[in-house]
Write a protein that holds these residues in place. Structure first.
Motif: not given
Lengths: 194, 194
Positions: A156-174, B156-166
């Motif tokens: 779950t954490a792996t999938i979640t972080l992958s999505h988060a990284a992809s959103e950061e990229r898409t939003a132009g934040r990274l 971002t990763a901290t928030i994301t993982l917190s939501h995932a755990a919840s």
């Protein structure tokens, strides 16, 4: 035994469905608000034919999501889950997923806001999650990954972080490369990989 | 200078708005599909009064989300961001967030499926994210947390993982204590905390 005309009709229906999905993917990735009419035109069929396969625009979008999931899973399976260090295999899986998403950046945005029934979402995730789980279990078994975290949570954490990284990229934040690198380091840390 | 009756009317409106929000929070957490009529009844006001403050059920839900965000931020501020080891402060912040969410389990589920405009979502996240950022920056500065990851990504990763755990907890895939422990270990690993 089914008659030949019935078989032919079914083959026609399958082809027509595939043509509509191809057109929908192409068009929605260029124009995310494309109407069913526009998709029908791009597919070279009538609006009625589209609705015969997909009773609503939302059902069509759900079928698009299924198609992209199949594509992702096929790329993952081609990435060699069972060879080499588990950490490398996991990063290859993540890359394979990112590659599919990267081909359809606009479409992925549309699909991410699609209200999807939880069970359908679960089914799509299962295909991807099963492959991640296989690699993570291998890494835990060989001691490449640290213990103390349940394997289901690591998936779950792996999938979640992958999505988060992809959103950061898409939003132009990274920038792309920084997002890839941040995800890579984060996953290795999370997994307790040496 | 505003006249006294105008001031009194504004104070009345504020009170009436607060009473409606209180009733909405209470009722929606018990009956997630509660109608605007039912919320008006619970608040002891007319349906028209509710609509005067919130033009749609969705706007009312958005205001509920704002209120819960304020509550979360207040608990976070009370948790002592700037005292003790950064890792402990971060875990206190996460606990404070989880406590608010834990008080309204059903309501949080409703709100998580609310289609929220990206900018509004961003504004709500900013209040929470700012506090996490402050603690993470402190840990990076003092060397308690490892380097090599951008601070924005760590937030971002901290928030994301917190939501995932919840979500794992709510869905019953992880018992409460295991979800808390998995999140705790994951965050410490992610942050490269010793």
């Amino acid at each position: 035994m089914s008659s030949s005309p019935a078989r032919a009709r079914r083959a026609d229906a399958r082809r027509s469905r595939a043509v509509i999905l191809d057109a929908a993917i192409r068009l929605l990735n260029a124009r995310p608000d494309a109407s069913v009419d526009a998709i029908a035109t791009a597919a070279g069929v009538t609006r009625q034919t589209v609705y015969a396969h997909f009773p609503s625009r939302q059902r069509l979008l759900a079928a698009v999501l299924d198609r992209l999931t199949e594509e992702t899973v096929a790329e993952m399976d081609a990435a060699g889950l069972d060879t080499g260090p588990a950490a490398d295999a996991l990063l290859r899986l993540i890359d394979a997923g990112a590659r599919t998403a990267g081909r359809y950046p606009v479409l992925m945005q549309v699909l991410s806001t699609l209200p999807v029934p939880a069970e359908e979402d679960q089914a799509r995730h299962t295909a991807v999650a099963d492959r991640l789980r296989r690699v993570i279990e291998r890494g835990l078994r060989t001691g490449e990954f640290g213990h103390h975290l349940p394997v289901g949570w690591l998936v779950t954490a792996t999938i979640t972080l992958s999505h988060a990284a992809s959103e950061e990229r898409t939003a132009g934040r990274l920038p792309d490369e920084e997002a890839d690198e941040a995800l890579r380091i984060s996953l290795l840390r999370l997994l307790g990989a040496e």
